[in-house]
Design an enzyme around this catalytic site. Structure first.
Site, short mmCIF file in Angstrom:
data_model
loop_
_atom_site.label_atom_id
_atom_site.label_comp_id
_atom_site.label_asym_id
_atom_site.label_seq_id
_atom_site.Cartn_x
_atom_site.Cartn_y
_atom_site.Cartn_z
N HIS A 164 65.32 42.79 101.48
CA HIS A 164 64.57 42.66 102.62
C HIS A 164 63.97 41.27 102.63
O HIS A 164 63.30 40.83 103.68
CB HIS A 164 63.15 43.82 102.49
CG HIS A 164 63.63 45.15 102.67
ND1 HIS A 164 64.31 45.61 103.73
CD2 HIS A 164 63.55 46.03 102.00
CE1 HIS A 164 64.48 46.70 103.70
NE2 HIS A 164 63.97 47.31 102.55
N ASP A 198 71.73 50.88 100.65
CA ASP A 198 70.28 51.43 100.56
C ASP A 198 69.76 52.33 101.80
O ASP A 198 70.36 51.84 102.86
CB ASP A 198 69.47 50.10 100.51
CG ASP A 198 67.84 50.57 99.98
OD1 ASP A 198 67.51 50.17 98.88
OD2 ASP A 198 67.00 50.92 100.94
N HIS A 200 67.19 51.93 103.52
CA HIS A 200 66.69 50.87 104.46
C HIS A 200 67.66 49.86 104.87
O HIS A 200 68.51 49.38 104.09
CB HIS A 200 65.49 50.21 103.70
CG HIS A 200 64.34 51.29 103.36
ND1 HIS A 200 64.47 51.77 102.02
CD2 HIS A 200 63.67 52.13 104.06
CE1 HIS A 200 63.46 52.69 101.83
NE2 HIS A 200 62.91 52.99 103.16
N ASP A 288 67.67 55.05 97.17
CA ASP A 288 66.70 55.97 98.16
C ASP A 288 67.40 56.81 99.28
O ASP A 288 66.76 57.46 99.97
CB ASP A 288 65.79 55.09 98.63
CG ASP A 288 66.31 53.72 99.11
OD1 ASP A 288 67.34 53.60 99.29
OD2 ASP A 288 65.38 52.97 99.50
C1 SP5 Z 1 64.21 47.85 98.54
C2 SP5 Z 1 63.28 48.91 99.39
O1 SP5 Z 1 64.01 49.98 99.34
N1 SP5 Z 1 62.24 48.77 99.99
C3 SP5 Z 1 61.61 49.97 100.84
C4 SP5 Z 1 60.37 49.51 101.28
C5 SP5 Z 1 59.94 50.55 102.11
N2 SP5 Z 1 58.38 50.41 102.36
C6 SP5 Z 1 57.84 51.22 103.50
C7 SP5 Z 1 57.70 52.68 102.94
C8 SP5 Z 1 56.99 53.29 103.71
C9 SP5 Z 1 56.80 54.83 102.92
N3 SP5 Z 1 55.97 55.81 103.47
C10 SP5 Z 1 56.28 57.07 103.35
C11 SP5 Z 1 55.34 57.59 102.23
C12 SP5 Z 1 55.89 58.83 101.81
N4 SP5 Z 1 55.18 59.76 100.97
ZN ZN Z 2 65.44 50.96 100.34
#
Ligand code: SP5
Ligand code: ZN
Length: 347
Positions: A164, A198, A200, A288
């Site tokens: 990211h 990933d 994301h 993930d």
């Molecule tokens: C590297 C990587 O995988 N970064 C991911 C960053 C994600 N950040 C936002 C996550 C929001 C999660 N909210 C949901 C909570 C579930 N209990």
């Molecule tokens: Zn991720």
């Protein structure tokens, strides 16, 4: 390497990096990018006689400056001078809103200004962050060097993750873009493909090679209308200028299982990778996408990583695997090992 074990690079500095709790919008929760993640992978690899764990040298600041702005490094260096227990947790993100043109007062040496270089609330800085990020980047550089020197496959146990992070900003638990650093190191002599699996979108990596026709960036992820990072990763994003056509975004919805994932991989991803005729592959490997992941909403199983690895391995490309996300700590190590076993069988 003088044996046929897979070289896997780690750096111990991450063991001191314990990010402060994350703000979900309604509450503070233990940070998902936690120190036990790397331990889970380390233990799984250590127990495997097909893998050689090797401590990497940390990246230098000069290495980092090949892909990041000096101000970003100054932000991290500023945090590294803080006292124990102090942290930088921006609450103000003035990008594009700050001042009249020419009147920005953004100062990378002021902790309260860090929001000028940051794009989310989940990516805290403290005195341990820079050294962990340099250690992580060093793993990616060591794995890239091993592949450049003839290894067919090398793994970088990067923590914190990197995909990211853009040239000038950090976020998404990422500070230094490890995969981009590996690709940048390999680029001078080769056509490089980066495949990001990933859950994301790898917005940082995409942005770093957005106009670069020598580096193909392909990402398969949950649609950004419904998933972090929200602002990038739409299928309409294809690169610009001479890099137009060397960015590919493949999206799917929550619930995507192994069968669907493999279908997307075979129909939309692998053909584009082949057509680019890369000399080397950098694989941004997030886990993930796992069914039990506490953040991601895909539904892959451990055996799916073996299958995905085999299919990518069949490309027959020298491959640098760079660890990204994956937050189900207990199964993270076995998932990583499954992918690596698949890559090796496929290769
Ligand atoms: C590297 C990587 O995988 N970064 C991911 C960053 C994600 N950040 C936002 C996550 C929001 C999660 N909210 C949901 C909570 C579930 N209990
Ligand atoms: Zn991720």
């Amino acid at each position: 390497m003088t044996d046929d074990r897979l070289p896997a690079y780690f750096h111990p500095a991450e063991r001191d990096f314990r990010p402060a709790p994350e703000w979900t919008g309604t509450e503070l929760v233990p940070h998902p990018e936690r120190v036990e993640r790397a331990a889970s992978i380390h233990h799984a690899l250590e127990a495997c006689d097909r893998v050689a764990l090797i401590e990497a040298e940390p990246a230098s600041e000069a290495d980092v400056l090949r892909i990041h702005d000096a101000d970003l490094l100054t932000v991290y260096r500023t945090a590294s001078a803080l006292a124990a227990g102090q942290g930088v947790h921006p609450t103000c993100f003035p990008r594009g809103a700050a001042a009249a043109p020419g009147h920005s007062r953004a100062d990378p040496s002021k902790p309260l200004h860090a929001g000028n270089w940051c794009f989310d609330t989940g990516t805290p800085l403290d005195r341990t962050t820079l050294s962990a990020a340099l250690g992580s980047a060093g793993c990616a550089l060591a794995a890239a060097a091993a592949v450049r020197e003839g290894e067919p496959l090398a793994y970088a146990l990067c923590r914190p993750p990197g995909h990211h992070a853009t040239r000038g900003s950090y976020g998404g638990y990422c500070y230094v873009n490890n995969a981009a650093l590996a690709a940048r190191m390999l680029r001078p002599r080769r056509r490089v493909a980066v495949l990001d699996i990933d859950v994301h979108h790898g917005n940082g990596t995409q942005s770093l090679f957005w106009r670069d026709p020598r580096v193909l960036f392909v990402s398969i992820h949950e649609h950004p209308d419904r998933c972090f990072p929200y602002f990038a990763g739409h299928p309409s994003e294809v690169g610009e200028g001479r890099g137009r056509g060397t960015t590919l975004n493949v999206t799917e919805e929550a619930g995507c299982d192994g069968a669907r994932y493999v279908q997307l991989l075979e129909s939309q991803v692998i053909p584009v990778l082949r057509a680019f005729r890369p000399d080397v592959l950098v694989l941004s490997a997030g886990f993930d996408t796992y069914a039990l992941d506490p953040i991601g909403r895909f539904a892959l199983q451990t055996h799916d990583y073996l299958d995905v690895g085999r299919r990518i391995g069949r490309l027959g490309l020298p491959t640098v695997v760079v660890q990204e996300g994956g937050y189900h700590v207990e199964h993270l190590g076995r998932n990583a090992l499954a992918l690596l076993d698949g890559l090796r069988v496929g290769a």
